[in-house]
Scaffold this motif. Structure first.
Motif, PDB file in Angstrom:
ATOM      1  N   UNK A  32       0.752   6.428   4.123  1.00 17.91           N
ATOM      2  CA  UNK A  32       0.271   5.439   3.401  1.00 17.91           C
ATOM      3  C   UNK A  32      -0.902   4.776   4.032  1.00 17.91           C
ATOM      4  N   UNK A  33      -1.189   5.071   5.378  1.00 14.17           N
ATOM      5  CA  UNK A  33      -2.410   4.674   6.166  1.00 14.17           C
ATOM      6  C   UNK A  33      -3.526   5.373   5.532  1.00 14.17           C
ATOM      7  N   UNK A  34      -3.339   6.902   5.455  1.00 16.07           N
ATOM      8  CA  UNK A  34      -4.454   7.871   5.191  1.00 16.07           C
ATOM      9  C   UNK A  34      -4.759   7.603   4.006  1.00 16.07           C
ATOM     10  N   UNK A  35      -3.905   7.131   3.009  1.00 14.73           N
ATOM     11  CA  UNK A  35      -4.003   7.151   1.215  1.00 14.73           C
ATOM     12  C   UNK A  35      -4.852   5.683   1.426  1.00 14.73           C
ATOM     13  N   UNK A  36      -4.729   4.670   2.051  1.00 11.86           N
ATOM     14  CA  UNK A  36      -5.458   3.636   2.067  1.00 11.86           C
ATOM     15  C   UNK A  36      -6.690   3.663   2.594  1.00 11.86           C
ATOM     16  N   UNK A  37      -7.043   4.524   3.561  1.00 11.53           N
ATOM     17  CA  UNK A  37      -8.351   4.945   4.064  1.00 11.53           C
ATOM     18  C   UNK A  37      -9.122   5.653   3.161  1.00 11.53           C
ATOM     19  N   UNK A  38      -8.445   6.636   2.486  1.00 17.12           N
ATOM     20  CA  UNK A  38      -9.050   7.570   1.540  1.00 17.12           C
ATOM     21  C   UNK A  38      -9.285   6.686  -0.001  1.00 17.12           C
ATOM     22  N   UNK A  39      -8.612   5.819  -0.169  1.00 17.32           N
ATOM     23  CA  UNK A  39      -8.957   5.006  -1.398  1.00 17.32           C
ATOM     24  C   UNK A  39     -10.014   3.950  -1.091  1.00 17.32           C
ATOM     25  N   UNK A  40     -10.541   3.546  -0.049  1.00 19.27           N
ATOM     26  CA  UNK A  40     -11.473   2.671   0.369  1.00 19.27           C
ATOM     27  C   UNK A  40     -11.032   1.317   0.535  1.00 19.27           C
ATOM     28  N   UNK A  41      -9.575   0.947   0.808  1.00 13.48           N
ATOM     29  CA  UNK A  41      -9.505  -0.527   0.713  1.00 13.48           C
ATOM     30  C   UNK A  41      -8.498  -0.913   2.105  1.00 13.48           C
ATOM     31  N   UNK A  42      -8.787   0.114   3.197  1.00 10.46           N
ATOM     32  CA  UNK A  42      -8.181  -0.019   4.582  1.00 10.46           C
ATOM     33  C   UNK A  42      -8.401  -1.529   4.903  1.00 10.46           C
ATOM     34  N   UNK A  43      -7.173  -2.093   5.405  1.00  7.79           N
ATOM     35  CA  UNK A  43      -7.630  -3.434   6.145  1.00  7.79           C
ATOM     36  C   UNK A  43      -6.587  -3.782   7.057  1.00  7.79           C
ATOM     37  N   UNK A  44      -6.855  -4.198   8.161  1.00  6.91           N
ATOM     38  CA  UNK A  44      -5.846  -4.663   9.255  1.00  6.91           C
ATOM     39  C   UNK A  44      -6.214  -5.792   9.903  1.00  6.91           C
ATOM     40  N   UNK A  45      -5.561  -6.825   9.902  1.00 11.58           N
ATOM     41  CA  UNK A  45      -5.933  -8.244  10.419  1.00 11.58           C
ATOM     42  C   UNK A  45      -4.927  -8.738  11.157  1.00 11.58           C
ATOM     43  N   UNK A  46      -5.353  -9.749  12.228  1.00 12.79           N
ATOM     44  CA  UNK A  46      -4.399 -10.441  13.196  1.00 12.79           C
ATOM     45  C   UNK A  46      -5.285 -11.553  13.650  1.00 12.79           C
ATOM     46  N   UNK A  47      -4.633 -12.563  13.978  1.00 13.34           N
ATOM     47  CA  UNK A  47      -5.185 -13.814  14.471  1.00 13.34           C
ATOM     48  C   UNK A  47      -5.206 -13.909  16.009  1.00 13.34           C
ATOM     49  N   UNK A  48      -6.160 -14.187  16.677  1.00 14.05           N
ATOM     50  CA  UNK A  48      -6.143 -14.628  18.186  1.00 14.05           C
ATOM     51  C   UNK A  48      -5.935 -16.159  18.176  1.00 14.05           C
ATOM     52  N   UNK A  49      -5.438 -16.652  19.408  1.00  9.09           N
ATOM     53  CA  UNK A  49      -5.156 -17.991  19.470  1.00  9.09           C
ATOM     54  C   UNK A  49      -6.015 -18.447  20.808  1.00  9.09           C
ATOM     55  N   UNK A  50      -7.054 -19.442  20.651  1.00 13.32           N
ATOM     56  CA  UNK A  50      -7.682 -19.931  22.102  1.00 13.32           C
ATOM     57  C   UNK A  50      -7.384 -21.162  22.258  1.00 13.32           C
TER      58      UNK A  50
END
Length: 266
Positions: free
Chosen positions: A242-260
């Motif tokens: 599923x990760x490879x599919x997202x990359x191939x389809x051009x919509x890969x996104x991974x996000x997270x938040x840091x707290x300062x």
């Protein structure tokens, strides 16, 4: 052999087969534009006073310490548990760098005008004790800043969101010692007696799977979880697909938040 639960490469750099590889990991992260922005904010929250002395815990390559020292005209001491990192920090020009554990810092009380740790507390066995040490070695009025990612905030754009939640839960709860501590750091500051406590978010959004050290190795997380008996082999295979599919389809996104999290030593 797989790493034991709650362990990460940064908890034992010198014991890795190629310790210098972790230098590249830090350099790659530092080149990420979103990382550069929050690192500048660390300096603003510290409010350094020219000529004063500051401490960075988990200094790594020493690059951030050198940058802060140059930008604000201050002296910075960097400590790290890794001999590899301390040697690299000295090579880059951080002369006052030493191997030390934040659990027992080799400094007298009230030695510094401020202190910070960037993506370090997520790896510690005793973050409460470590914060107490930072309070001990800083002077009254000093600013303390701690930055960490909080993996309770993760999202990833893949087709199978149920599987994604399992994999991201593994990352949050098993891949790091304190993967979800950051949003509770403000409470630790208050209980440690710090005042003027503030908490700011810095959200990292990765669209390029080749960026930030291959998107932090996300494609292999399910495989590690399977090695630890937390996911099936079928789930590990499906995750890569599923990760490879997202990359191939051009919509890969991974996000997270840091707290300062910042506070003042009374």
């Amino acid at each position: 052999m797989p790493e034991p639960p709650h362990e990460h490469g940064f908890t034992g750099v010198d014991q890795q087969s190629d310790p210098s590889a972790w230098i590249d990991v830090l350099d790659n992260a530092r080149r990420e534009p979103a990382y550069a922005a929050y690192k500048r904010r660390i300096g603003e929250l510290l409010a350094p006073v020219a000529g004063a002395r500051y401490l960075e815990v988990g200094t790594g390559t020493g690059t951030d310490a050198i940058t802060l020292a140059t930008r604000y005209g201050v002296d910075v001491v960097g400590v790290d548990t890794s001999e590899t990192m301390v040697e690299e920090a000295k090579r880059r020009g951080l002369s006052d760098a030493l191997v030390a554990d934040v659990a027992s810092l080799p400094f007298e009380d009230s030695s510094f005008e401020g202190a910070w740790a960037d993506r370090t507390f997520q790896h510690l066995t005793d973050p409460v004790g470590a914060l107490a040490e930072l309070v001990r070695v800083t002077r009254s009025g000093a600013r303390i800043v701690i930055v960490d990612p909080d993996y309770d905030t993760q999202v990833v754009d893949v087709a199978d969101q149920d599987l994604a939640r399992k994999v991201l839960r593994f990352r949050a709860d098993h891949a790091l010692r304190n993967g979800t501590l950051a949003h509770r750091m403000g409470g630790l500051f208050v209980r440690a007696g710090l005042t003027e406590v503030s908490v700011e978010p810095a959200t990292i959004v990765l669209r390029d799977p080749n960026g930030l050290d291959n998107a932090m190795g996300l494609r292999g997380w399910a495989g590690i979880a399977h090695e630890r008996g937390l996911l099936s082999s079928e789930e590990a295979d499906a995750w890569r697909e599923v990760v490879d599919e997202a990359i191939a389809a051009g919509h890969f996104l991974y996000s997270f938040t840091l707290f300062l999290t910042a506070g003042t030593r009374p």
